[in-house]
Motif scaffolding. Structure first.
Motif, PDB file in Angstrom:
ATOM      1  N   UNK A  24     -11.285 118.763  49.084  1.00  0.00           N
ATOM      2  CA  UNK A  24     -11.107 117.726  50.096  1.00  0.00           C
ATOM      3  C   UNK A  24      -9.692 117.168  50.037  1.00  0.00           C
ATOM      4  N   UNK A  25      -9.188 116.993  48.828  1.00  0.00           N
ATOM      5  CA  UNK A  25      -7.819 116.512  48.637  1.00  0.00           C
ATOM      6  C   UNK A  25      -6.819 117.499  49.246  1.00  0.00           C
ATOM      7  N   UNK A  26      -7.054 118.770  49.067  1.00  0.00           N
ATOM      8  CA  UNK A  26      -6.182 119.801  49.645  1.00  0.00           C
ATOM      9  C   UNK A  26      -6.162 119.703  51.166  1.00  0.00           C
ATOM     10  N   UNK A  27      -7.313 119.530  51.771  1.00  0.00           N
ATOM     11  CA  UNK A  27      -7.383 119.409  53.233  1.00  0.00           C
ATOM     12  C   UNK A  27      -6.669 118.142  53.700  1.00  0.00           C
ATOM     13  N   UNK A  59       5.162 120.820  41.953  1.00  0.00           N
ATOM     14  CA  UNK A  59       3.867 121.026  42.622  1.00  0.00           C
ATOM     15  C   UNK A  59       3.976 120.716  44.110  1.00  0.00           C
ATOM     16  N   UNK A  60       4.671 119.640  44.442  1.00  0.00           N
ATOM     17  CA  UNK A  60       4.849 119.271  45.842  1.00  0.00           C
ATOM     18  C   UNK A  60       5.657 120.339  46.576  1.00  0.00           C
ATOM     19  N   UNK A 136      -2.777 123.826  40.340  1.00  0.00           N
ATOM     20  CA  UNK A 136      -2.251 122.478  40.138  1.00  0.00           C
ATOM     21  C   UNK A 136      -3.261 121.430  40.586  1.00  0.00           C
ATOM     22  N   UNK A 137      -3.821 121.582  41.777  1.00  0.00           N
ATOM     23  CA  UNK A 137      -4.789 120.583  42.257  1.00  0.00           C
ATOM     24  C   UNK A 137      -6.031 120.531  41.375  1.00  0.00           C
TER      25      UNK A 137
END
Length: 160
Positions: A24-27, A59-60, A136-137
């Motif tokens: 969900x965080x990825x989306x 990561x960003x 990473x996530x």
């Protein structure tokens, strides 16, 4: 964009609150990134809040490279839902499935999944980037889950 392209990539196939937290965080990061500079700033802050600064910047940058590569090589626009929407569209689901599969180490399968979003010439490169982003996530969310474990909470007393 034509209505058929919107239907093809935007059809609701899941909801955020039924997905794993890192997915969900990825989306949400994808949606924020697509919103422009303000959204990108908010998504970047998530990385900076979760990781030491040099690691967060790496990561960003990896997330941005992955997103740019997909969006720049896609044969049609990527269809996404609004940042505040609980629905997950089919393009967003494919994106998550790509990142999950790659970070699980199944790079050949991830490359095949990548062809649903982009051309085959870029699929292997995108699969490698997706693996890095997913790892990473997952690391971020695993660390957060451990730090919020009730067993580790200092204000919990076990009687028996």
């Amino acid at each position: 964009m034509t209505a058929s392209n919107q239907a093809r990539g935007g059809a609701t196939v899941n909801v955020l609150n039924r997905m794993e937290a890192w997915e969900a965080h990825l989306i949400l990061n994808l949606r924020l990134w697509c919103e422009g500079p303000t959204g990108q700033h908010h998504a970047r802050q998530d990385y900076l809040n979760a990781l030491p600064a040099p690691e967060a910047e790496r990561a960003w940058a990896a997330f941005q490279r992955l997103t740019r590569k997909i969006l720049c090589t896609a044969p049609r626009p990527l269809v996404r839902h609004d940042v505040g929407c609980n629905c997950v569209g089919s393009d967003e689901c494919v994106f998550v499935h790509l990142v999950r599969t790659a970070s699980d180490g199944h790079l050949n399968d991830a490359a095949l999944i990548a062809t649903l979003l982009t051309g085959p010439a870029y699929a292997e490169h995108i699969a490698l980037m997706a693996g890095e982003v997913g790892s990473t996530l997952r690391h971020i969310h695993d660390r957060q889950a451990q730090s919020f474990s009730p067993a580790n909470a200092p204000n919990v007393v076990r009687l028996h």
